[in-house]
Structures are given as C-alpha cells and as structure tokens.
Design an enzyme around this catalytic site. Structure first.
Site, PDB file in Angstrom:
ATOM      1  N   GLU A 106       0.845  -1.208   0.000  1.00  0.00           N
ATOM      2  CA  GLU A 106       0.000   0.000   0.000  1.00  0.00           C
ATOM      3  C   GLU A 106       0.880   1.257   0.000  1.00  0.00           C
ATOM      4  O   GLU A 106       0.581   2.235  -0.691  1.00  0.00           O
ATOM      5  CB  GLU A 106      -0.940  -0.038   1.212  1.00  0.00           C
ATOM      6  CG  GLU A 106      -2.000  -1.136   1.107  1.00  0.00           C
ATOM      7  CD  GLU A 106      -2.832  -1.253   2.358  1.00  0.00           C
ATOM      8  OE1 GLU A 106      -4.048  -0.969   2.281  1.00  0.00           O
ATOM      9  OE2 GLU A 106      -2.275  -1.617   3.422  1.00  0.00           O
ATOM     10  N   GLU A 126      -3.580  -9.550   3.768  1.00  0.00           N
ATOM     11  CA  GLU A 126      -4.364  -9.254   4.980  1.00  0.00           C
ATOM     12  C   GLU A 126      -5.499 -10.267   5.191  1.00  0.00           C
ATOM     13  O   GLU A 126      -5.806 -10.632   6.324  1.00  0.00           O
ATOM     14  CB  GLU A 126      -4.961  -7.840   4.879  1.00  0.00           C
ATOM     15  CG  GLU A 126      -3.967  -6.713   5.095  1.00  0.00           C
ATOM     16  CD  GLU A 126      -3.233  -6.307   3.822  1.00  0.00           C
ATOM     17  OE1 GLU A 126      -2.622  -5.229   3.812  1.00  0.00           O
ATOM     18  OE2 GLU A 126      -3.246  -7.073   2.830  1.00  0.00           O
TER      19      GLU A 126
HETATM   20  N1  T1G Z   1       4.380  -7.691  11.852  1.00  0.00           N
HETATM   21  C1  T1G Z   1       5.085  -8.096  12.940  1.00  0.00           C
HETATM   22  N2  T1G Z   1       5.974  -9.147  12.941  1.00  0.00           N
HETATM   23  C2  T1G Z   1       6.152  -9.764  11.779  1.00  0.00           C
HETATM   24  C3  T1G Z   1       5.449  -9.407  10.596  1.00  0.00           C
HETATM   25  C4  T1G Z   1       4.530  -8.303  10.668  1.00  0.00           C
HETATM   26  N3  T1G Z   1       3.837  -7.883   9.606  1.00  0.00           N
HETATM   27  N4  T1G Z   1       5.839 -10.234   9.607  1.00  0.00           N
HETATM   28  C5  T1G Z   1       6.746 -11.074  10.151  1.00  0.00           C
HETATM   29  N5  T1G Z   1       6.942 -10.799  11.439  1.00  0.00           N
HETATM   30  C6  T1G Z   1       7.882 -11.473  12.357  1.00  0.00           C
HETATM   31  C7  T1G Z   1       7.538 -12.956  12.583  1.00  0.00           C
HETATM   32  O1  T1G Z   1       6.616 -13.112  13.610  1.00  0.00           O
HETATM   33  C8  T1G Z   1       8.903 -13.528  12.933  1.00  0.00           C
HETATM   34  O2  T1G Z   1       9.161 -13.231  14.274  1.00  0.00           O
HETATM   35  C9  T1G Z   1       9.864 -12.705  12.073  1.00  0.00           C
HETATM   36  O3  T1G Z   1       9.152 -11.500  11.735  1.00  0.00           O
HETATM   37  C10 T1G Z   1      10.252 -13.400  10.798  1.00  0.00           C
HETATM   38  O4  T1G Z   1       9.081 -13.797  10.122  1.00  0.00           O
HETATM   39  C11 T1G Z   1      -2.592  -1.756   7.048  1.00  0.00           C
HETATM   40  C12 T1G Z   1      -3.305  -4.237   8.140  1.00  0.00           C
HETATM   41  C13 T1G Z   1       7.373 -11.488   5.342  1.00  0.00           C
HETATM   42  C14 T1G Z   1       6.915 -13.543   4.075  1.00  0.00           C
HETATM   43  O5  T1G Z   1       0.655 -10.506   6.482  1.00  0.00           O
HETATM   44  O6  T1G Z   1       4.188 -13.356   5.609  1.00  0.00           O
HETATM   45  O7  T1G Z   1      -0.229  -4.684   6.595  1.00  0.00           O
HETATM   46  O8  T1G Z   1       9.224 -15.521  15.190  1.00  0.00           O
HETATM   47  O9  T1G Z   1       9.512 -16.284  10.287  1.00  0.00           O
HETATM   48  O10 T1G Z   1       9.523 -17.063   6.779  1.00  0.00           O
HETATM   49  O11 T1G Z   1      -3.283  -3.039   5.276  1.00  0.00           O
HETATM   50  O12 T1G Z   1       6.847 -13.071   7.741  1.00  0.00           O
HETATM   51  O13 T1G Z   1      11.316 -14.384  14.534  1.00  0.00           O
HETATM   52  O14 T1G Z   1      10.027 -13.571  16.524  1.00  0.00           O
HETATM   53  O15 T1G Z   1       7.612 -15.365   8.892  1.00  0.00           O
HETATM   54  O16 T1G Z   1      11.121 -15.240   6.023  1.00  0.00           O
HETATM   55  C15 T1G Z   1       0.319  -7.813   6.259  1.00  0.00           C
HETATM   56  C16 T1G Z   1       3.338 -11.255   7.250  1.00  0.00           C
HETATM   57  C17 T1G Z   1       0.227  -7.305   7.662  1.00  0.00           C
HETATM   58  C18 T1G Z   1       2.986 -10.487   6.049  1.00  0.00           C
HETATM   59  C19 T1G Z   1       8.755 -13.479   5.778  1.00  0.00           C
HETATM   60  N6  T1G Z   1       1.550  -8.525   6.097  1.00  0.00           N
HETATM   61  N7  T1G Z   1       4.664 -11.820   7.204  1.00  0.00           N
HETATM   62  O17 T1G Z   1       8.646 -14.856   5.999  1.00  0.00           O
HETATM   63  O18 T1G Z   1      10.007 -15.024   8.187  1.00  0.00           O
HETATM   64  S1  T1G Z   1      -1.316  -6.532   7.946  1.00  0.00           S
HETATM   65  C20 T1G Z   1       1.628  -9.847   6.230  1.00  0.00           C
HETATM   66  C21 T1G Z   1       4.975 -12.859   6.389  1.00  0.00           C
HETATM   67  C22 T1G Z   1      -1.213  -5.038   7.101  1.00  0.00           C
HETATM   68  C23 T1G Z   1      -2.337  -2.993   6.277  1.00  0.00           C
HETATM   69  C24 T1G Z   1      -2.480  -4.262   7.017  1.00  0.00           C
HETATM   70  C25 T1G Z   1       6.348 -13.422   6.501  1.00  0.00           C
HETATM   71  C26 T1G Z   1       7.336 -12.932   5.409  1.00  0.00           C
HETATM   72  P1  T1G Z   1       9.967 -14.229  15.153  1.00  0.00           P
HETATM   73  P2  T1G Z   1       8.986 -15.222   9.379  1.00  0.00           P
HETATM   74  P3  T1G Z   1       9.902 -15.628   6.700  1.00  0.00           P
END
Ligand code: T1G
Length: 692
Positions: A106, A126
């Site tokens: 976004e 999301e």
């Molecule tokens: N927020 C907080 N922590 C996050 C995070 C996030 N968005 N994404 C990952 N982490 C942490 C995760 O818990 C882990 O922590 C570490 O980072 C490594 O992640 C307004 C409302 C990017 C593909 O849904 O899909 O934006 O366990 O083990 O396998 O519209 O992380 O090490 O303590 O998964 O290499 C939308 C979520 C949010 C993407 C990387 N975004 N993340 O995968 O590493 S909502 C998502 C992922 C939003 C807006 C809205 C994956 C990754 P720890 P990992 P990975």
C-alpha cells in the site's frame, strides 16, 4: 540507526530514504515516524529533485506491525504517511526487494513509481489474517490495474512474483542489477521529465464488466469456508467501482476496524504467530547447523511414500524412491506421474515444473540405494517388527551422518532407534495424507535424537513446503493422540442414539471441512480396522461395517453411501439399522442428542488430551497444538486451533462439562486432567500458562 529505524542519504540530487527494522521492516510506529519525517524533509529540501523509498535487510516492508494491533494507535498512522508521499511534488520511487506485502505494498502504491528486483514478490495478504488492506490498498489497486484483476490479490491474498506484477501493471519496471541504483535512475529520469505525477488516488477505476466481476468474486468466495474477511474484501473492491476514493477509503477503514476487532481475525493472527513460534525448539538454537541433505531416499512406494517423494522432488531435492516389490514400485511411480499430470491439468504446475520434478525422482528396488542418501524416510506399513528390521538394515547400509527418519504415525520412535547403533541420528517425520498436499509435519524428537538431526528434519521439511512442529514420543504423538480421544466418544454416542450425520454435522457447522466419519470414509475404514485387529482393540459399530466389506469411498459404501464418481456422503438407513442392532446387542438405551452435547463430547476430550500432552511435555506449547490441528486436521482457521478455542470458551466451563459427561456416561477417562483443573481454578488460559 539504533532508535532511528529510518535514515536518508543523498545519491546525486536524489534522497534515498531507507528503513532498517529487521527482520521484515514491519511498519511499526518508529518506521512510520521515520518515513514521515524524512520524506517531509526531502520534499522541502531544494537540493532534492526526487525521492527513493528503500529498505535494508532481506525485504521491503512486509506490512503493518501485526503486534501493534489492538494497542492504542500512534501517530502518524500509515494512511498519513502514504498520503504525504503521494502528495509530494517530487517523484517518489519505491525500490522493492524480498516481499512488499500488505501495508508495504500500500505504501508502494502511494509512491508515484515502483521498481522491483526479479525475485521480489508483492501482495496484499491481509485476508489471511482475517483482515483487509486497511491503508488504501482496496481503492488504489483496482484504480491501477482494474477491479476484476484486483479481486484475486485482495480476496485470496497470495503473493505475486515481480515479473507477473509488471505484466499486471502493479510495478513499473523489473530491475536487473543493483536495485537502488535502478530506482535512483528512474527517479532522476522522472524528475527530468517533469509534468504531473501519477497519483493513483486521483485515478478512476477503469470501466468494469460487472458480470465478469461478480463471476470472479463468486469463484474466489466459493472457497472461503464461511470466513468473513474474503467477502468483505470483495465488497471493498466493488466499492472502488462505484464510490469516490474518499468514500471508498472511509468504508475500507470502517470495515477494517470491524474485522480487526472481530474473533476471526484475532484467531487468525494467533495462528500466524503460532506458526512462527513452532520454529523455536529448546536445544535447537540458531548456532545448531543442519546436516547437508543433497539426496533423500524414501522407503516404500505406497500412498505416503509417493506423496513424500513428490513434496521433495517438487522442491528440487533429488529423491530415490525404493520398494523391494517391483510391481509396487511401478504402481507407485504411476500414481506419482498421474498426480503430477492432474495438477498440471488444473494449472497448479507448468509442464516444465512437472518434468523437472519427475527428473528429480529415481525409482529403485535395490535396498542398497540408501547408501547414497543423506536422509532416509521410511514409509512402510505401520508394523513395529517390520520397522525395526528396516532400521537395523539402514544402520548397516547408510553412510555416517545420514538422518534416519520414520514416517510412523503412532509407534515408539525410541524403540525403533534402539535397534540401531546411532539412535542420535533417528527421528520421526510424521507426514499427513495426502503427503504432497498436507502441510503439517510432526517431527518426533526421540530421547537420543541429536539437535542437528532435529534442525535438519525441520529445515528439509520447510524446503518440502511443510510446517514442522516438534513433538515428543508417545502413542499417536500429539495430533493422532488427541484425535483418538475425540474418536473414543463417537461409538458411544452412536450407540446412545446420535446419527452419523449428526456427529459429522456438529463439526462441519463449527467450520471443519469434513466430519470424522466422512473423513474416515475418505481415508478408508480398512486402515483403522487392520490397526484395531493388530492391537486387539474393538469398535463394535465400525468393525461391523468393515466386516460387511464397507470400507468407505473406495467401496462406494462406508458410514455413508457414495454414488459412482461422487465423494458426497449420503446417509444410509442400513447403517442406522446396524447401529440400532449393535446397541441392542450391547444393551445400550438410545436417546435424543443435542448438537451441543455432540460437539462438546467431541471437542472437549480432545482439548483435555491436548492438555495432557502439555503436562507430559510431549507438546512444547499450546500454540504448537493449534498449528498441528490447523495444518494437519482441517481445524477452522477462524477458530484459531483447539487450545486457542479452549481459551475462548474457558477452562472452567470445559471442566464442568467434562465432569458432567463423565458422570452421565460413567466414563472416568473423560475427567479433566490436572492442568485443565489448574487453569479452571485460576481462571487462567493456555496462552497465559505459556507466558508464565
Ligand atoms: N508484523 C510483525 N511481525 C512480523 C510481521 C509483521 N507484519 N511479519 C513477520 N513478522 C515477524 C515474525 O513473527 C517472525 O518473528 C519474524 O518476523 C520473521 O518472520 C494496514 C493491516 C514477510 C513472508 O501478512 O508473511 O499490513 O518468530 O519467520 O519465513 O493493510 O513473515 O522471529 O520472533 O515469517 O522469512 C500484512 C506477514 C500485515 C505479512 C517473511 N503482512 N509476514 O517470511 O520469516 S497486515 C503480512 C509474512 C497489514 C495494512 C495491514 C512473513 C514474510 P519471530 P517469518 P519468513
């Protein structure tokens, strides 16, 4: 950049604003503030002609910081940061590597231009968190690429590889070579070009064929299993066709808040972190190195062996599938080829991908082929003596350091390991059927299993597209053990008067894709019948059905009837009559059942058994059990998993009901375990118990 998560540096007259909030540059408050301040400064700086937004580390912004949800909002919000960037009079270019997801995409859509490396992915996931894109994504993406094309990225939420994103028009260029250099070049060119900058919020959504739109929405929602977020996402995209940007984003924000504060998204966010928590295994610290695995040998070309082979061959790992029975080997290879071609026909894989996977598979009926493997996964018939003989032979034939894994679904891994001279190299790798589809992998840690063997099994599992969860040794490990506790209530309830459809209905209404009886018809009743015969256990109704030659879908009859070529379970009065007859023989009085009683007598003993695995340390944490059930047993993601669900219902209520059912049925094994009673007494939860 200790506290500062964002910094700016000049490349010529271009300001490069770079975030460094590892591991995934989540758009937490410090990052948002840093972006806002630096972009404001660059916009006001006469020495700056253009701006590049980039990130350090392995990825561009992977979204809003999910851990901030539910906490008091801190300014600036992401919407304000995006509005500032979009309104900027100087060209702003997003330089994307790794993943630009959710709020990260976004933000990039708020920029005037986007460039990405070929390996990058962009997406709006999301919906997988029970949410919708809440920072303008539902209104900007349709305006940029059209409403029909925007539906799947938003309603399904899968990442889009950069080359495809360029085709769709989401990104402007795929950068070969250094990314920031390419972005700076683009920014300089756009600044030199001058003229109005493309601001997506000011664009109109291109004319939309509403019939095509509704057809696509229908197709995508047909698989949403009643979850709220997918339909709400589709509605926001529909709004982008009919509403102004201002009205569409106002609606977006209201619907986002509704979903964010709802039970489904909370459950799905729990599932997100639970999946990541499962990676953290005591003793398997970051400095434990996995052993190299360049070739895997799979023993047994049956259903499981074939599926396991496909998982790793599709991931590019050479696999030798071994079956001493040449006919079985040929049959197994035939099934593998057929499954691949079916997936290709359905568009799940390209012909090239199928050919590459098949090229990774070597079929052998020579046991000595195990000598070349770095990991052997035994997937033969569930019989202890047979497995012991095989592990003795593996011990003799396999090279030093080879990981010896068993796909047993119930048996004692320590007993198997004990027949070898290298028990530290033995581990359980329990795959779920169909193994080329099901993502769960229960990794069974034996008493002597070495940490690097666990690490190797986890890493190889992930490479094969699996979600590994480490469990201890006991009969049925975690998943099947809990399932047995649930299953133990089915026969008594059938005899007491519940019908097969009522049993299955209680769980499908809760959100399970399939009820336990329809599930066993699909898996084949003969498997369970043979295991019961071997272990001497009785299931009077199930045994009677099997002795009629009714083994489920494969025989067109089981608990239900199945019409030729259909998998739809049809209730069969013959089964109702059989159950009534067995009940009479057993002297069981029959009665009406409420859906609530059926549901509770299926779910609560399962939760209680899960609590016992925590007491015994077989499961490391309650959230691991949730991951096991979400990815291995079709537990509805909107409910977060059995232990998360238990926390919503309350341990005190569950204990009270279990005691009640123990009283009315006389089944003492239904009584709550000590941990359940402790949580009830302390009005506490599994989540709190873990945190303690
Ligand atoms: N927020 C907080 N922590 C996050 C995070 C996030 N968005 N994404 C990952 N982490 C942490 C995760 O818990 C882990 O922590 C570490 O980072 C490594 O992640 C307004 C409302 C990017 C593909 O849904 O899909 O934006 O366990 O083990 O396998 O519209 O992380 O090490 O303590 O998964 O290499 C939308 C979520 C949010 C993407 C990387 N975004 N993340 O995968 O590493 S909502 C998502 C992922 C939003 C807006 C809205 C994956 C990754 P720890 P990992 P990975």
């Amino acid at each position: 950049m200790s506290e500062e998560k964002v910094a700016m540096r000049m490349v010529g007259r271009v300001a490069v604003v770079e975030s460094d909030n590892q591991p995934v540059n989540a758009l937490g408050h410090a990052v948002r503030k840093g972006l806002f301040d630096n972009v404001s400064a660059a916009a006001a700086d006469a020495g700056v002609d253009a701006i590049v937004i980039a990130c350090k580390g392995r990825t561009f912004h992977a979204g809003a910081d999910i851990t901030e949800f539910g906490k008091p909002p801190q300014e600036p919000g992401l919407v304000e940061v995006i509005e500032l960037i979009e309104a900027c009079e100087k060209p702003v270019v997003a330089a994307i590597h790794g993943t630009a997801l959710g709020g990260g995409l976004e933000l990039a859509l708020g920029c005037h231009f986007r460039v990405a490396v070929p390996s990058a992915k962009v997406g709006l996931p999301e919906v997988k968190l029970g949410l919708l894109p809440g920072a303008g994504g539902t209104q900007r993406l349709p305006r940029l690429i059209g409403a029909v094309a925007a539906l799947e990225p938003i309603v399904k939420g899968d990442p889009i590889p950069a080359p495809r994103a360029a085709e769709l028009g989401i990104i402007d260029a795929v950068a070969e070579g250094d990314l920031v250099e390419a972005a700076v070049k683009m920014a300089e060119a756009k600044a030199a070009e001058g003229g109005p900058l493309p601001r997506i919020s000011q664009m109109r959504t291109p004319p939309t064929d509403m019939e095509a739109f509704e057809a696509e929405a229908g197709r995508l929602l047909s698989r949403s299993r009643g979850l709220k977020a997918p339909a709400t996402c589709a509605q926001t995209v529909r709004n982008a066709i009919t509403m102004s940007f201002a009205d569409g984003t106002a609606q977006e924000r209201a619907l986002f808040a509704e979903l964010r504060d709802g039970p489904e998204s909370k459950a799905q966010r729990h599932a997100f972190f639970a999946e990541r928590e499962a990676n953290k295994v005591p003793g398997v610290t970051k400095d434990v190195k996995p052993r190299p695995v360049n070739r895997i040998a799979v023993l047994g070309a049956g259903t499981m062996g074939g599926g396991i082979t496909m998982s790793f061959a599709s991931a590019g790992i050479p696999v030798t599938i071994i079956d001493l029975n040449p006919e079985a080997l040929e049959r197994g290879m035939g099934v593998i080829e057929k499954n691949y071609r079916n997936t290709q026909r359905r568009g799940g894989l390209t012909e090239a991908q199928v050919d590459a996977a098949l090229a990774n598979i070597t079929a052998s009926s020579d046991f000595d082929s195990v000598a070349e493997a770095d990991m052997v996964i035994e997937a033969v018939f569930e019989n202890m003596d047979l497995k012991k003989k095989i592990f003795k032979d593996l011990d003799a034939k396999c090279k030093p350091g080879c990981v010896l894994a068993s796909n047993t679904s119930t048996l004692d891994v320590d007993e198997i390991a004990a027949v070898t001279s290298r028990p530290e190299d033995v581990v359980g790798m329990h795959f779920f059927s169909p193994a080329n589809v099901m993502r769960l992998l229960e990794i069974v840690r034996g008493e002597k299993t070495a940490p690097d063997v666990l690490k190797t099994a986890m890493d190889v599992g992930k490479k094969g597209g699996k979600i590994p969860v480490v469990v201890g040794v006991c009969y049925g490990f975690v998943g099947n053990r809990m399932l047995h506790a649930r299953g133990a209530q089915i026969e008594p309830m059938l005899l007491e008067g519940a019908s097969p459809s009522e049993i299955d209905g209680a769980l499908t209404k809760f959100g399970m894709a399939m009820g336990p009886l329809a599930m066993s018809d699909m898996a084949g009743l003969d498997v369970g019948y043979r295991i019961r015969q071997e272990s001497g256990r009785k299931a009077p109704v199930n045994d009677a059905i099997c002795e009629m030659g009714r083994f489920g879908q494969k025989t067109g009859k089981g608990w239900y009837l199945y019409e030729e070529g259909s998998r739809r379970p049809i209730p069969d009065p013959e089964i109702d009559a059989l159950i009534a007859r067995v009940a009479k023989e057993q002297g069981v009085t029959r009665r009406e059942f409420s859906e609530q009683e059926i549901f509770e007598r299926l779910m609560f003993p399962m939760i209680n058994e899960g609590a016992k695995t925590l007491e015994e340390g077989v499961a490391l944490r309650a959230s691991d059990i949730d991951v096991i059930y979400l990815y291995g047993y079709g537990f509805p993601v909107g409910q977060g998993g059995p232990m998360y669900y238990a926390d919503q219902v309350g341990a005190d209520y569950i204990c009270e009901r279990l005691d009640h059912y123990a009283d009315v049925t006389g089944t003492e094994s239904l009584r709550p375990c000590a941990l359940m009673r402790k949580l009830a007494a302390e009005k506490s939860t599994f989540a709190a118990a873990k945190a303690a």
